[in-house]
Design a protein around this motif. Structure first.
Motif, PDB file in Angstrom:
ATOM      1  N   THR A  96      -1.981   9.827  -5.414  1.00  0.00           N
ATOM      2  CA  THR A  96      -2.678   8.559  -5.222  1.00  0.00           C
ATOM      3  C   THR A  96      -1.797   7.567  -4.471  1.00  0.00           C
ATOM      4  O   THR A  96      -2.272   6.850  -3.584  1.00  0.00           O
ATOM      5  N   THR A  97      -0.506   7.538  -4.806  1.00  0.00           N
ATOM      6  CA  THR A  97       0.416   6.648  -4.103  1.00  0.00           C
ATOM      7  C   THR A  97       0.537   7.060  -2.644  1.00  0.00           C
ATOM      8  O   THR A  97       0.501   6.217  -1.743  1.00  0.00           O
TER       9      THR A  97
ATOM     10  N   GLN B 244       2.333  -1.708  -7.257  1.00  0.00           N
ATOM     11  CA  GLN B 244       1.951  -0.309  -7.475  1.00  0.00           C
ATOM     12  C   GLN B 244       0.442  -0.171  -7.625  1.00  0.00           C
ATOM     13  O   GLN B 244      -0.158   0.759  -7.084  1.00  0.00           O
ATOM     14  N   ASP B 245      -0.192  -1.111  -8.321  1.00  0.00           N
ATOM     15  CA  ASP B 245      -1.645  -1.063  -8.480  1.00  0.00           C
ATOM     16  C   ASP B 245      -2.343  -1.323  -7.150  1.00  0.00           C
ATOM     17  O   ASP B 245      -3.386  -0.732  -6.866  1.00  0.00           O
ATOM     18  N   THR B 246      -1.771  -2.190  -6.326  1.00  0.00           N
ATOM     19  CA  THR B 246      -2.333  -2.450  -4.995  1.00  0.00           C
ATOM     20  C   THR B 246      -2.309  -1.169  -4.169  1.00  0.00           C
ATOM     21  O   THR B 246      -3.306  -0.807  -3.536  1.00  0.00           O
ATOM     22  N   ILE B 247      -1.186  -0.475  -4.184  1.00  0.00           N
ATOM     23  CA  ILE B 247      -1.054   0.761  -3.408  1.00  0.00           C
ATOM     24  C   ILE B 247      -1.971   1.847  -3.972  1.00  0.00           C
ATOM     25  O   ILE B 247      -2.758   2.458  -3.243  1.00  0.00           O
ATOM     26  N   ASP B 248      -1.866   2.085  -5.294  1.00  0.00           N
ATOM     27  CA  ASP B 248      -2.604   3.193  -5.914  1.00  0.00           C
ATOM     28  C   ASP B 248      -4.102   2.925  -6.005  1.00  0.00           C
ATOM     29  O   ASP B 248      -4.898   3.778  -5.614  1.00  0.00           O
ATOM     30  N   HIS B 249      -4.464   1.772  -6.530  1.00  0.00           N
ATOM     31  CA  HIS B 249      -5.878   1.532  -6.778  1.00  0.00           C
ATOM     32  C   HIS B 249      -6.600   0.948  -5.559  1.00  0.00           C
ATOM     33  O   HIS B 249      -7.564   1.530  -5.069  1.00  0.00           O
TER      34      HIS B 249
ATOM     35  N   PHE C 285      -5.733   0.594  -2.322  1.00  0.00           N
ATOM     36  CA  PHE C 285      -5.715   1.398  -1.100  1.00  0.00           C
ATOM     37  C   PHE C 285      -5.953   2.878  -1.366  1.00  0.00           C
ATOM     38  O   PHE C 285      -6.654   3.536  -0.593  1.00  0.00           O
ATOM     39  N   GLY C 286      -5.408   3.419  -2.442  1.00  0.00           N
ATOM     40  CA  GLY C 286      -5.562   4.843  -2.739  1.00  0.00           C
ATOM     41  C   GLY C 286      -6.931   5.217  -3.264  1.00  0.00           C
ATOM     42  O   GLY C 286      -7.357   6.360  -3.134  1.00  0.00           O
ATOM     43  N   GLU C 287      -7.642   4.243  -3.866  1.00  0.00           N
ATOM     44  CA  GLU C 287      -8.947   4.562  -4.455  1.00  0.00           C
ATOM     45  C   GLU C 287     -10.117   3.763  -3.876  1.00  0.00           C
ATOM     46  O   GLU C 287     -11.244   4.237  -3.906  1.00  0.00           O
TER      47      GLU C 287
END
Length: 133
Positions: A4-5, A33-38, A40-42
């Motif tokens: 996800t990252t 981390q939530d910005t990157i994972d959620h 952008f990643g989701e």
């Protein structure tokens, strides 16, 4: 690094231009981390809308906040990726003025014009460097 990252970082580069993810701070925190994972990643990576469509929605929402700095980031991404032209962006400013209020619309205009000027300056500098090489 999680899948996800990795996807989030790849999507950041797709949204804002190659190498953008490399500008992220080395020291992470929960918000980043939530910005990157959620985000952008989701979210940005979902297939239901194009990046351009998502960007237009973000520009509209950000316009309502009157945040020239955030508008500038989105506009630079749109110009870098060839999603919107300066003319289309200026037309969007006019459209948004009537829906977000004149004060917020003025801030949108400031962000759009700053991004266009920076993009045109970078493009001119890059073209001169290529000619000089």
């Amino acid at each position: 690094m999680s899948e996800t990252t990795e996807l989030g970082l790849e999507t950041m580069d797709a949204v804002y231009g190659p190498g953008f993810s490399a500008t992220m701070p080395k020291e992470s925190n929960p918000m980043l981390q939530d910005t990157i994972d959620h985000l952008f990643g989701e979210i940005w990576s979902r297939p239901g809308l194009s990046i351009r469509d998502r960007r237009l929605l973000v520009i509209g929402a950000t316009a309502a906040l009157g945040r020239a700095d955030l508008i500038e980031i989105q506009v630079r991404g749109a110009l870098t990726n060839g999603e919107l032209t300066p003319g289309e962006l200026r037309e969007a400013v006019l459209q948004l003025h009537y829906y977000v209020g004149w004060g917020n619309g003025t801030q949108v205009n400031n962000g759009v014009e700053a991004a266009i000027a920076a993009y045109e300056n970078e493009t001119t500098t890059t073209n001169h460097e290529e000619i000089d090489s």
